[in-house]
Design a protein around this motif. Structure first.
Motif, PDB file in Angstrom:
ATOM      1  N   UNK A  40     -20.905  -3.159  17.232  1.00 57.40           N
ATOM      2  CA  UNK A  40     -20.156  -3.904  18.236  1.00 57.40           C
ATOM      3  C   UNK A  40     -19.387  -5.001  17.517  1.00 57.40           C
ATOM      4  N   UNK A  41     -18.076  -5.039  17.759  1.00 57.95           N
ATOM      5  CA  UNK A  41     -17.238  -6.034  17.092  1.00 57.95           C
ATOM      6  C   UNK A  41     -17.543  -7.438  17.596  1.00 57.95           C
ATOM      7  N   UNK A  42     -17.739  -7.581  18.909  1.00 51.56           N
ATOM      8  CA  UNK A  42     -18.045  -8.874  19.513  1.00 51.56           C
ATOM      9  C   UNK A  42     -18.529  -8.633  20.930  1.00 51.56           C
ATOM     10  N   UNK A  43     -19.120  -9.658  21.519  1.00 46.71           N
ATOM     11  CA  UNK A  43     -19.622  -9.541  22.887  1.00 46.71           C
ATOM     12  C   UNK A  43     -18.495  -9.238  23.864  1.00 46.71           C
ATOM     13  N   UNK A  44     -17.359  -9.935  23.713  1.00 46.85           N
ATOM     14  CA  UNK A  44     -16.259  -9.731  24.656  1.00 46.85           C
ATOM     15  C   UNK A  44     -15.631  -8.348  24.469  1.00 46.85           C
ATOM     16  N   UNK A  45     -15.571  -7.844  23.246  1.00 44.79           N
ATOM     17  CA  UNK A  45     -15.059  -6.495  23.005  1.00 44.79           C
ATOM     18  C   UNK A  45     -15.952  -5.459  23.682  1.00 44.79           C
ATOM     19  N   UNK A  46     -17.255  -5.616  23.507  1.00 42.39           N
ATOM     20  CA  UNK A  46     -18.214  -4.708  24.139  1.00 42.39           C
ATOM     21  C   UNK A  46     -18.080  -4.750  25.660  1.00 42.39           C
ATOM     22  N   UNK A  47     -18.043  -5.965  26.225  1.00 40.89           N
ATOM     23  CA  UNK A  47     -18.026  -6.075  27.681  1.00 40.89           C
ATOM     24  C   UNK A  47     -16.706  -5.561  28.272  1.00 40.89           C
ATOM     25  N   UNK A  48     -15.615  -5.719  27.542  1.00 43.44           N
ATOM     26  CA  UNK A  48     -14.335  -5.189  28.000  1.00 43.44           C
ATOM     27  C   UNK A  48     -14.400  -3.677  28.149  1.00 43.44           C
ATOM     28  N   UNK A  49     -15.045  -3.003  27.196  1.00 39.78           N
ATOM     29  CA  UNK A  49     -15.211  -1.548  27.277  1.00 39.78           C
ATOM     30  C   UNK A  49     -16.134  -1.164  28.430  1.00 39.78           C
ATOM     31  N   UNK A 106     -20.151 -13.250  26.095  1.00 37.82           N
ATOM     32  CA  UNK A 106     -19.103 -13.018  27.091  1.00 37.82           C
ATOM     33  C   UNK A 106     -19.762 -12.975  28.457  1.00 37.82           C
ATOM     34  N   UNK A 107     -19.045 -13.446  29.469  1.00 38.16           N
ATOM     35  CA  UNK A 107     -19.602 -13.449  30.825  1.00 38.16           C
ATOM     36  C   UNK A 107     -18.671 -12.719  31.781  1.00 38.16           C
ATOM     37  N   UNK A 108     -19.256 -12.283  32.900  1.00 39.69           N
ATOM     38  CA  UNK A 108     -18.510 -11.671  33.995  1.00 39.69           C
ATOM     39  C   UNK A 108     -19.277 -11.968  35.276  1.00 39.69           C
ATOM     40  N   UNK A 109     -18.593 -12.549  36.255  1.00 40.71           N
ATOM     41  CA  UNK A 109     -19.249 -12.915  37.509  1.00 40.71           C
ATOM     42  C   UNK A 109     -18.352 -12.537  38.686  1.00 40.71           C
ATOM     43  N   UNK A 110     -18.991 -12.297  39.819  1.00 38.61           N
ATOM     44  CA  UNK A 110     -18.250 -12.062  41.049  1.00 38.61           C
ATOM     45  C   UNK A 110     -17.509 -13.337  41.411  1.00 38.61           C
ATOM     46  N   UNK A 111     -16.239 -13.215  41.774  1.00 36.39           N
ATOM     47  CA  UNK A 111     -15.408 -14.391  42.012  1.00 36.39           C
ATOM     48  C   UNK A 111     -15.814 -15.171  43.260  1.00 36.39           C
ATOM     49  N   UNK A 120     -23.979 -11.642  31.542  1.00 36.57           N
ATOM     50  CA  UNK A 120     -23.506 -12.049  30.217  1.00 36.57           C
ATOM     51  C   UNK A 120     -23.947 -11.018  29.193  1.00 36.57           C
ATOM     52  N   UNK A 121     -23.155 -10.907  28.164  1.00 39.48           N
ATOM     53  CA  UNK A 121     -23.530 -10.167  26.958  1.00 39.48           C
ATOM     54  C   UNK A 121     -23.625 -11.202  25.857  1.00 39.48           C
ATOM     55  N   UNK A 122     -24.713 -11.202  25.116  1.00 41.71           N
ATOM     56  CA  UNK A 122     -24.882 -12.199  24.059  1.00 41.71           C
ATOM     57  C   UNK A 122     -25.624 -11.596  22.876  1.00 41.71           C
ATOM     58  N   UNK A 161     -27.679  -5.406  18.364  1.00 40.92           N
ATOM     59  CA  UNK A 161     -28.107  -6.799  18.196  1.00 40.92           C
ATOM     60  C   UNK A 161     -27.863  -7.641  19.443  1.00 40.92           C
ATOM     61  N   UNK A 162     -27.369  -7.019  20.510  1.00 44.47           N
ATOM     62  CA  UNK A 162     -26.964  -7.731  21.722  1.00 44.47           C
ATOM     63  C   UNK A 162     -27.882  -7.428  22.901  1.00 44.47           C
ATOM     64  N   UNK A 163     -27.875  -8.340  23.860  1.00 44.19           N
ATOM     65  CA  UNK A 163     -28.512  -8.089  25.153  1.00 44.19           C
ATOM     66  C   UNK A 163     -27.480  -8.303  26.250  1.00 44.19           C
ATOM     67  N   UNK A 164     -27.591  -7.480  27.281  1.00 44.09           N
ATOM     68  CA  UNK A 164     -26.811  -7.655  28.499  1.00 44.09           C
ATOM     69  C   UNK A 164     -27.792  -8.146  29.549  1.00 44.09           C
ATOM     70  N   UNK A 165     -27.515  -9.287  30.154  1.00 44.85           N
ATOM     71  CA  UNK A 165     -28.382  -9.818  31.208  1.00 44.85           C
ATOM     72  C   UNK A 165     -27.563  -9.948  32.481  1.00 44.85           C
ATOM     73  N   UNK A 166     -28.156  -9.589  33.609  1.00 37.34           N
ATOM     74  CA  UNK A 166     -27.407  -9.659  34.868  1.00 37.34           C
ATOM     75  C   UNK A 166     -28.359  -9.723  36.047  1.00 37.34           C
TER      76      UNK A 166
END
Length: 198
Positions: A40-49, A106-111, A120-122, A161-166
């Motif tokens: 994974x290149x980065x958390x935001x790259x992963x979460x974008x995919x 990287x984070x993503x939340x309902x608006x 979040x992915x961290x 090496x990452x975790x996704x928590x939600x």
């Protein structure tokens, strides 16, 4: 004439060998190398995919990132001293959990309602502690006293090496789990539990 044909055959075989050698070392679009490892290149790259894998029918109005990187969809959230409290409050991350994370998130939340979906992915400082992190995060969510828009589930997924928590509504959480599995086959659900204990 035989010499020309022989030269052509040798050149063709050399081209095929070079082509196959290149394919063996190539990284595919899924992020999985031929050795099966997750990169994974980065958390935001992963979460974008992952967000793209949700499909348009499952997406919702969303916002991601910290104040400086705010965007629709997943956004970079820098885990700096100035942003620490915001990250902890948004995701109900304890001090101990926060200290387990690298500054790659990287984070993503309902608006409209964070209890509908917050995530979040961290990157973990020590990936060997992913299960410890997952169980502690589940406990932190289940101890919350929700005021409105009660979430159904909490999930923690391990990816390299990452975790996704939600936490959020069941449908949104299930879509996240499915999208992670689609993007990275090695993703492993460590926690999938009710967000509230009766």
């Amino acid at each position: 004439m035989k010499k020309i044909v022989s030269i052509m055959v040798v050149m063709s075989m050399s081209f095929v060998l070079v082509a196959f050698t290149g394919c063996g070392n190539a990284k595919d679009d899924s992020g999985d190398n031929s050795d099966g490892a997750v990169h994974i290149a980065s958390a935001v790259d992963f979460y974008t995919k992952v967000w793209a894998a949700f499909g348009e029918e499952n997406k919702f109005s969303s916002v991601g990132g910290d104040a400086e990187h705010s965007t629709e969809g997943p956004g970079e959230f820098q885990l700096t001293e100035d942003n620490a409290d915001s990250f902890k409050q948004l995701l109900f991350v304890t001090d101990e959990l926060y200290d387990m994370l690298e500054n790659d998130a990287a984070t993503l939340c309902h608006m409209m309602n964070s209890n509908t979906f917050s995530s979040a992915v961290a990157k973990l400082k020590d990936p060997a502690k992913s299960s410890e992190f997952a169980n502690a995060y589940r406990d932190a969510i289940q101890k919350q006293h929700w005021m409105c828009g009660f979430p159904d589930k909490v999930v923690v997924i391990s990816v390299g090496d990452y975790v996704v928590m939600a936490y959020g509504l069941e449908e949104n959480i299930d879509n996240l789990v499915a999208a992670c599995a689609e993007v990275f086959a090695q993703s492993k659900v460590l926690v999938d539990a009710p967000a509230m204990i009766e």
